[in-house]
Design a protein around this motif. Structure first.
Motif, mmCIF file in Angstrom:
data_model
loop_
_atom_site.group_PDB
_atom_site.id
_atom_site.type_symbol
_atom_site.label_atom_id
_atom_site.label_comp_id
_atom_site.label_asym_id
_atom_site.label_seq_id
_atom_site.Cartn_x
_atom_site.Cartn_y
_atom_site.Cartn_z
ATOM 1 N N VAL A 35 0.739 -1.346 -0.010
ATOM 2 C CA VAL A 35 0.045 0.116 0.066
ATOM 3 C C VAL A 35 0.933 1.322 -0.116
ATOM 4 O O VAL A 35 0.848 2.260 -0.681
ATOM 5 C CB VAL A 35 -0.887 0.054 1.267
ATOM 6 C CG1 VAL A 35 -1.720 1.345 1.199
ATOM 7 C CG2 VAL A 35 -1.835 -1.130 1.104
ATOM 8 N N SER A 36 1.802 1.322 0.681
ATOM 9 C CA SER A 36 2.865 2.526 0.976
ATOM 10 C C SER A 36 3.514 2.794 -0.407
ATOM 11 O O SER A 36 3.671 3.811 -0.721
ATOM 12 C CB SER A 36 3.888 2.180 2.175
ATOM 13 O OG SER A 36 4.841 1.434 1.802
ATOM 14 N N LEU A 37 3.853 1.742 -1.222
ATOM 15 C CA LEU A 37 4.715 1.800 -2.467
ATOM 16 C C LEU A 37 3.543 2.557 -3.437
ATOM 17 O O LEU A 37 4.014 3.505 -4.038
ATOM 18 C CB LEU A 37 5.010 0.623 -3.022
ATOM 19 C CG LEU A 37 6.249 0.189 -2.421
ATOM 20 C CD1 LEU A 37 6.506 -1.504 -2.843
ATOM 21 C CD2 LEU A 37 7.662 0.743 -2.745
ATOM 22 N N THR A 38 2.496 2.194 -3.425
ATOM 23 C CA THR A 38 1.362 2.725 -4.469
ATOM 24 C C THR A 38 1.170 4.065 -4.128
ATOM 25 O O THR A 38 0.933 4.945 -4.872
ATOM 26 C CB THR A 38 0.217 1.694 -4.758
ATOM 27 O OG1 THR A 38 0.778 0.605 -5.071
ATOM 28 C CG2 THR A 38 -0.627 2.429 -5.437
ATOM 29 N N ALA A 39 0.922 4.429 -2.644
ATOM 30 C CA ALA A 39 0.706 5.644 -2.258
ATOM 31 C C ALA A 39 1.943 6.847 -2.447
ATOM 32 O O ALA A 39 1.405 7.766 -2.880
ATOM 33 C CB ALA A 39 0.697 5.882 -0.745
ATOM 34 N N GLY A 40 2.883 6.326 -2.496
ATOM 35 C CA GLY A 40 4.381 7.050 -2.893
ATOM 36 C C GLY A 40 4.248 7.597 -4.259
ATOM 37 O O GLY A 40 4.443 8.641 -4.707
ATOM 38 N N LEU A 41 3.781 6.638 -5.193
ATOM 39 C CA LEU A 41 3.615 6.502 -6.601
ATOM 40 C C LEU A 41 2.768 7.790 -6.690
ATOM 41 O O LEU A 41 2.926 8.773 -7.896
ATOM 42 C CB LEU A 41 3.372 5.380 -7.431
ATOM 43 C CG LEU A 41 3.070 5.549 -8.690
ATOM 44 C CD1 LEU A 41 4.250 5.858 -9.582
ATOM 45 C CD2 LEU A 41 2.506 4.256 -9.323
ATOM 46 N N ALA A 42 1.289 7.634 -6.276
ATOM 47 C CA ALA A 42 0.348 8.539 -6.389
ATOM 48 C C ALA A 42 0.798 9.955 -6.088
ATOM 49 O O ALA A 42 0.489 10.995 -6.814
ATOM 50 C CB ALA A 42 -0.995 7.914 -5.747
ATOM 51 N N ALA A 43 1.359 10.046 -4.955
ATOM 52 C CA ALA A 43 1.614 11.512 -4.724
ATOM 53 C C ALA A 43 2.991 12.274 -5.330
ATOM 54 O O ALA A 43 2.919 13.311 -5.505
ATOM 55 C CB ALA A 43 2.336 11.445 -2.965
ATOM 56 N N ALA A 44 3.829 11.332 -5.861
ATOM 57 C CA ALA A 44 5.010 11.989 -6.695
ATOM 58 C C ALA A 44 4.524 12.084 -7.910
ATOM 59 O O ALA A 44 5.182 12.858 -8.814
ATOM 60 C CB ALA A 44 5.975 10.911 -6.711
ATOM 61 N N TYR A 45 3.445 11.597 -8.619
ATOM 62 C CA TYR A 45 3.017 11.987 -9.587
ATOM 63 C C TYR A 45 2.716 13.327 -10.261
ATOM 64 O O TYR A 45 3.268 13.878 -11.170
ATOM 65 C CB TYR A 45 1.760 11.095 -10.276
ATOM 66 C CG TYR A 45 1.172 11.409 -11.678
ATOM 67 C CD1 TYR A 45 1.845 11.357 -12.789
ATOM 68 C CD2 TYR A 45 0.119 11.901 -11.885
ATOM 69 C CE1 TYR A 45 1.449 11.545 -14.112
ATOM 70 C CE2 TYR A 45 -0.750 12.340 -12.834
ATOM 71 C CZ TYR A 45 0.232 11.934 -14.184
ATOM 72 O OH TYR A 45 -0.442 12.394 -15.535
ATOM 73 N N PRO A 46 1.681 14.102 -9.464
ATOM 74 C CA PRO A 46 1.819 15.587 -9.944
ATOM 75 C C PRO A 46 2.938 16.411 -9.652
ATOM 76 O O PRO A 46 3.058 17.243 -10.376
ATOM 77 C CB PRO A 46 0.497 15.949 -8.873
ATOM 78 C CG PRO A 46 0.633 14.943 -7.679
ATOM 79 C CD PRO A 46 0.945 13.778 -8.327
ATOM 80 N N VAL A 47 3.794 15.863 -8.752
ATOM 81 C CA VAL A 47 4.952 16.554 -8.735
ATOM 82 C C VAL A 47 5.843 16.491 -9.982
ATOM 83 O O VAL A 47 6.450 17.600 -10.402
ATOM 84 C CB VAL A 47 6.077 16.160 -7.428
ATOM 85 C CG1 VAL A 47 7.366 16.702 -7.364
ATOM 86 C CG2 VAL A 47 5.446 16.364 -6.222
ATOM 87 N N ASN A 48 5.803 15.267 -10.884
ATOM 88 C CA ASN A 48 6.733 15.324 -11.781
ATOM 89 C C ASN A 48 6.190 16.129 -12.840
ATOM 90 O O ASN A 48 6.749 16.483 -13.817
ATOM 91 C CB ASN A 48 6.743 13.758 -12.018
ATOM 92 C CG ASN A 48 7.930 12.911 -11.255
ATOM 93 O OD1 ASN A 48 8.815 12.942 -12.008
ATOM 94 N ND2 ASN A 48 7.650 12.479 -10.058
ATOM 95 N N VAL A 49 4.772 16.016 -13.021
ATOM 96 C CA VAL A 49 4.133 16.871 -14.067
ATOM 97 C C VAL A 49 4.456 18.345 -13.807
ATOM 98 O O VAL A 49 4.798 19.078 -14.722
ATOM 99 C CB VAL A 49 2.518 16.666 -13.940
ATOM 100 C CG1 VAL A 49 2.086 17.410 -14.825
ATOM 101 C CG2 VAL A 49 2.263 15.176 -14.348
ATOM 102 N N LEU A 50 4.301 18.930 -12.745
ATOM 103 C CA LEU A 50 4.789 20.287 -12.369
ATOM 104 C C LEU A 50 6.332 20.501 -12.732
ATOM 105 O O LEU A 50 6.525 21.489 -13.351
ATOM 106 C CB LEU A 50 4.520 20.630 -11.024
ATOM 107 C CG LEU A 50 3.313 20.676 -10.543
ATOM 108 C CD1 LEU A 50 3.186 20.954 -8.894
ATOM 109 C CD2 LEU A 50 2.368 21.847 -11.262
#
Length: 220
Positions: free
Chosen positions: A185-200
């Motif tokens: 669960v924690s791995l996927t939560a980290g992926l979801a959180a970092a996605y908008p950061v990478n877009v920005l």
């Protein structure tokens, strides 16, 4: 929170997830071999790790953003490929750090956070520095580029992932299913959180994002 922990604390759940993730990796490997063999070696490893960590979500990201069959590219797709690249290395560092500090040594939270952060940065930076040096970029310049482009993404990913894992797993050991379920669960939560950061970061020109897979196919 106890209700969530109770749901996650099941070997049946962990086994079902492992089976599903393995099936997703098999689908990915078949597609890479038969329909997208032109994708560069590094990105193949990136997608394998991403799908292994996040199963159907990782496979969906690959299907929508990482194949030459996509109709068009966009900053959102570049962001997905970029976060997958970061995720593949950081996830490896996080798994290693959690297994060592929590599963094997039962250390306190400070050691868990510091060790896992360090390993995530090392693994994440290595996936950026290595390819740059293969292209002829010097070590110093490659390290500066990795620090400039990857630090924000790795930091957000690990803060969220580690927080989720520590809250869910509590004092669980490697012999308990809750340890492994919380890590998933924690791995996927980290992926979801970092996605908008990478877009920005791509929008702001800090990162270029990973190459369009259609261009890889044309170049090959």
């Amino acid at each position: 929170m106890e209700t969530v922990r109770g749901l996650l604390d099941s070997w049946v759940l962990v086994g079902a997830w492992a089976t599903l993730a393995a099936a997703c990796v098999a689908v990915l490997l078949r597609d890479l071999a038969h329909r997208n063999p032109e994708i560069a070696g590094m990105m193949k490893y990136v997608w394998v790790f991403t799908v292994a960590y996040s199963g159907p979500l990782g496979l969906w990201l690959y299907w929508k953003t990482g194949r030459k069959q996509i109709r068009r590219d966009s900053v959102w797709r570049r962001g997905a490929r970029s976060v997958a690249h970061c995720y593949s290395g950081c996830g490896l560092g996080e798994i290693t750090g959690i297994v060592i500090t929590v599963g094997l040594l039962s250390l306190g939270n400070w050691w868990v956070v510091s060790t896992t952060f360090a390993l995530a940065y090392v693994a994440g930076f290595a996936l950026t520095v290595g390819p740059l040096m293969q292209e002829g970029v010097g070590l110093g310049e490659a390290l500066r580029d990795a620090f400039y482009s990857e630090t924000a993404s790795i930091t957000v990913m690990e803060i969220v992932a580690l927080s989720v894992d520590l809250v869910l797993a509590g004092s669980a050991t490697m012999a308990e299913p809750l340890f492994w379920a919380s890590l998933i669960v924690s791995l996927t939560a980290g992926l979801a959180a970092a996605y908008p950061v990478n877009v920005l970061l791509i929008r702001w020109g800090v990162k270029e994002g990973m190459h369009d897979p259609r261009e890889m196919a044309r170049a090959a």
